[in-house]
Motif scaffolding. Structure first.
Motif: not given
Length: 154
Positions: A38-39, A130-131, A136-137, A151-154
């Protein structure tokens, strides 16, 4: 003969890709491991929680592996965590979908504590994804993530 050669070439290509990306060991997964994963804020990651008896998990793992291959520029790391993996090491290192992982883990410790550390609302259903987008969170998903979530990983 030409057909047989093309099938052999495709099979060797797939086998070579799996062998190159295959995890060589099963790492132990605990609440500390989750804290470390997570870190990591400099690399996009996807962590898939699965179990050896999960019928939907292989398809989700393959889908996320394909997404990773199609988006190599994102440098996504694929973590697979098998909740009942400690008693199934030989199976984990031979099942083709587990070999798609960059890191392959098995729960080590209290399942309830580990699940709570990952997300207090998670009750152990799989696949649980878990993305971890950069900066981002994290996004928690039961089952296969949709395109918008990825797409949040872009």
């Amino acid at each position: 003969m030409r057909f047989a050669k093309s099938i052999l070439f495709c099979s060797l290509s797939i086998f070579t890709h799996i062998v190159e990306a295959s995890p060589r060991e099963i790492k132990l997964f605990s609440t500390d491991t989750w804290s470390q994963i997570s870190q990591i804020k400099t690399q996009a990651q996807v962590t898939i929680f699965t179990a050896t008896d999960c019928q939907h998990c292989p398809a989700v793992i393959e889908y996320l592996s394909d997404y990773k291959k199609k988006n190599k520029n994102l440098g996504i790391r694929l973590n697979i965590v098998v909740m009942d993996g400690l008693s199934n090491e030989d199976y984990l290192l031979s099942a083709p979908y587990y070999l798609l992982a960059d890191n392959l883990y098995a729960f080590n410790g209290s399942s309830a504590k580990i699940r709570y550390a990952v997300n207090p609302a998670w009750r152990g259903m799989t696949p649980y994804v878990v993305i971890h987008p950069v900066g981002k969170a994290p996004v928690y998903v039961y089952g296969k993530p949709d395109a918008k979530q990825l797409r949040l990983m872009n």
